[in-house]
Design a protein around this motif. Structure first.
Motif, short mmCIF file in Angstrom:
data_model
loop_
_atom_site.label_atom_id
_atom_site.label_comp_id
_atom_site.label_asym_id
_atom_site.label_seq_id
_atom_site.Cartn_x
_atom_site.Cartn_y
_atom_site.Cartn_z
N ILE A 1 -6.41 6.81 -2.71
CA ILE A 1 -6.15 6.16 -1.42
C ILE A 1 -6.33 4.64 -1.54
O ILE A 1 -7.34 4.16 -2.07
CB ILE A 1 -7.09 6.72 -0.33
CG1 ILE A 1 -6.65 8.12 0.07
CG2 ILE A 1 -7.13 5.80 0.89
CD1 ILE A 1 -7.60 8.82 1.04
N ASP A 2 -5.32 3.89 -1.06
CA ASP A 2 -5.45 2.43 -1.06
C ASP A 2 -5.34 1.83 0.34
O ASP A 2 -5.36 0.60 0.50
CB ASP A 2 -4.43 1.78 -2.00
CG ASP A 2 -2.97 2.09 -1.63
OD1 ASP A 2 -2.73 2.64 -0.54
OD2 ASP A 2 -2.08 1.78 -2.44
N ALA A 3 -5.22 2.69 1.37
CA ALA A 3 -5.19 2.18 2.75
C ALA A 3 -5.55 3.33 3.70
O ALA A 3 -5.19 4.47 3.46
CB ALA A 3 -3.83 1.61 3.11
N ILE A 4 -6.26 2.97 4.78
CA ILE A 4 -6.60 3.94 5.82
C ILE A 4 -6.22 3.36 7.17
O ILE A 4 -6.69 2.28 7.55
CB ILE A 4 -8.10 4.29 5.81
CG1 ILE A 4 -8.51 4.84 4.45
CG2 ILE A 4 -8.41 5.30 6.91
CD1 ILE A 4 -10.02 5.10 4.33
N SER B 1 -7.32 -1.09 2.04
CA SER B 1 -7.08 -1.82 3.29
C SER B 1 -7.32 -0.89 4.47
O SER B 1 -7.05 0.31 4.40
CB SER B 1 -5.64 -2.33 3.34
OG SER B 1 -5.49 -3.48 2.53
N ILE B 2 -7.84 -1.46 5.55
CA ILE B 2 -8.16 -0.65 6.74
C ILE B 2 -7.59 -1.33 7.98
O ILE B 2 -7.74 -2.54 8.18
CB ILE B 2 -9.68 -0.48 6.90
CG1 ILE B 2 -10.23 0.33 5.71
CG2 ILE B 2 -10.02 0.20 8.22
CD1 ILE B 2 -11.74 0.49 5.74
N ARG C 1 0.85 -1.19 0.00
CA ARG C 1 0.00 0.00 0.00
C ARG C 1 0.89 1.24 0.00
O ARG C 1 1.83 1.35 0.78
CB ARG C 1 -0.92 0.00 1.22
CG ARG C 1 -1.75 -1.27 1.35
CD ARG C 1 -2.77 -1.38 0.23
NE ARG C 1 -3.44 -2.68 0.24
CZ ARG C 1 -4.58 -2.95 -0.41
NH1 ARG C 1 -5.15 -2.01 -1.14
NH2 ARG C 1 -5.11 -4.15 -0.34
N ARG C 2 0.56 2.18 -0.88
CA ARG C 2 1.42 3.35 -1.06
C ARG C 2 0.69 4.68 -0.87
O ARG C 2 1.33 5.72 -0.75
CB ARG C 2 2.05 3.32 -2.46
CG ARG C 2 3.00 2.14 -2.67
CD ARG C 2 4.20 2.25 -1.75
NE ARG C 2 5.15 1.15 -1.89
CZ ARG C 2 5.18 0.07 -1.12
NH1 ARG C 2 4.29 -0.05 -0.13
NH2 ARG C 2 6.06 -0.88 -1.30
N GLN C 3 -0.61 4.64 -0.83
CA GLN C 3 -1.41 5.87 -0.66
C GLN C 3 -2.21 5.72 0.63
O GLN C 3 -3.37 5.31 0.63
CB GLN C 3 -2.33 6.09 -1.86
CG GLN C 3 -1.61 6.19 -3.19
CD GLN C 3 -0.72 7.43 -3.26
OE1 GLN C 3 -1.05 8.48 -2.70
NE2 GLN C 3 0.41 7.32 -3.95
N ILE C 4 -1.55 6.05 1.74
CA ILE C 4 -2.10 5.77 3.07
C ILE C 4 -2.57 7.06 3.73
O ILE C 4 -1.83 8.05 3.79
CB ILE C 4 -1.04 5.08 3.95
CG1 ILE C 4 -0.60 3.76 3.29
CG2 ILE C 4 -1.58 4.82 5.36
CD1 ILE C 4 0.57 3.09 3.98
N ALA C 5 -3.79 7.03 4.24
CA ALA C 5 -4.37 8.16 4.98
C ALA C 5 -4.57 7.74 6.43
O ALA C 5 -4.54 6.56 6.77
CB ALA C 5 -5.69 8.59 4.36
N HIS C 6 -4.80 8.74 7.29
CA HIS C 6 -4.98 8.45 8.72
C HIS C 6 -6.13 9.27 9.28
O HIS C 6 -6.19 10.49 9.10
CB HIS C 6 -3.70 8.78 9.49
CG HIS C 6 -3.75 8.38 10.94
ND1 HIS C 6 -3.91 7.07 11.36
CD2 HIS C 6 -3.67 9.13 12.07
CE1 HIS C 6 -3.92 7.04 12.68
NE2 HIS C 6 -3.78 8.27 13.14
#
Length: 354
Positions: free
Chosen positions: A244-247, A274-275, A182-187
């Motif tokens: 986004i590909d992950a949070i 992915s979460i 995963r390379r586009q991760i948000a929080h």
């Protein structure tokens, strides 16, 4: 050697049956070194035969200890309190000690009343249980026996505090997402006023920076510890950053809301996004669709660690500073195919002086 008796069995009865003096029987039952092994065994067998129960009050007068610990909490109904309390009680029971539980419910007057009450009951030590990993005022100057703070750091560095290692937990979660490609991760997380939220963000940024990755949006989204916030924040993120590909989420409630929003927006968890949650709260993590990968704080072990340090203080070996209890990653379906759990190679680290 009959078991029938019409009165309370005394130490004198045990000594008579074992054929030793009262002093020797007392030393044997208290595991003193001056007694030969065969004599100690004979005394123990006599005590068992007579169903002898030591007089706790009398023993307290002789040893200066009551074998009780006062546990003072600010919020017993808090979700994190019960697992920590179980760890405290189990470890005390293994040491043949009891706990007196007092819930101040966040009220300063009630807290002072309970401190005075527990001191009057002559407890051997205190465990002070907080309701967050944040700093709290020290109570040690008011308490004449050893004190250990758990899940809430004393603001006096001379005290000992046992905390969940939030930086470690966030690192496990973020490294897991990166390892999946995963390379586009948000929080998305809770209020910025919470130390736990800030510590987790700091750790997440370090992992992303070391992997050469940005945090999508530049900053985390701070809000509430709720499903509603997780749902609303995820809608905002995916609308403005569809890549986004992950949070990564600050708790499991936020993560459950995020998972619902991803599905509502026509994307799949974990195939498209992915979460990862935090806390391993079963009602949200295991029952979410799909079940959440999350970070477990090892709350029961935090309670156990606190009591072991309290035992050491009672034995004349107090420790000061902060003990951070490592977390563990629980991998479920929200981050893709099941992977082996990330193994925790670290152990609690003490920062401070002994």
């Amino acid at each position: 050697m009959g078991r029938q008796r019409s009165r309370t069995v005394t130490l004198t009865d045990v000594a008579r049956l074992a054929g030793v003096s009262v002093a020797t029987a007392s030393k044997a039952l208290n595991a003193r070194d001056e007694v030969a092994p065969e004599t100690r065994q004979r005394v123990l067998e006599a005590a068992e035969e007579l169903s002898f129960q030591p007089n706790v009050l009398a023993r307290g007068l002789l040893t200066g200890r009551t074998r009780t610990i006062g546990l003072l909490t600010d919020e017993l109904a808090h979700r994190f309190s019960i697992p920590i309390l179980l760890g405290v009680e189990n470890t005390l029971a293994n040491g043949q000690m009891s706990v007196l539980l007092c819930d101040a419910r966040g009220d300063a007057i009630r807290r002072q009343h309970y401190i005075r009450t527990l001191i009057a009951r002559q407890v051997d030590g205190f465990v002070v249980l907080g309701d967050s990993n944040d700093l709290r005022p020290s109570l040690t100057r008011q308490i004449p026996v050893p004190v250990v703070y758990v899940y809430g750091e004393s603001d006096d560095p001379r005290d000992l505090s046992v905390l969940a290692d939030d930086e470690h937990g966030a690192r496990l979660a973020t490294e897991h997402l990166v390892s999946l490609g995963r390379r586009q991760i948000a929080h998305i997380t809770g209020p910025q006023s919470y130390r736990a939220a800030r510590d987790r963000v700091a750790s997440l940024r370090k992992v992303l920076a070391s992997a050469g990755l940005p945090l999508v949006g530049g900053d985390p989204l701070y809000g509430e510890w709720s499903q509603r916030w997780g749902r609303n924040a995820t809608r905002m993120l995916l609308s403005t950053h569809p890549e986004i590909d992950a949070i990564s989420c600050g708790n499991d409630q936020i993560a459950a809301g995020a998972a619902g929003a991803v599905r509502e927006m026509g994307r799949r968890v974990p195939d498209d996004v992915s979460i990862v949650g935090y806390d391993n709260w079963h009602e949200f993590a295991a029952d979410c669709q799909p079940p959440l990968t999350t970070v477990d704080l090892n709350l029961q072990q935090i309670g156990e660690t606190a009591v072991r340090h309290l035992f050491a203080a009672l034995d004349g070996q107090p420790t000061s500073g902060v003990v951070r209890q490592p977390c563990r990653l629980v991998v479920r379906d929200s981050t893709g195919p099941r992977l082996p759990h990330v193994r925790d190679r670290s152990s609690p680290q003490v920062a401070g002086t002994t």
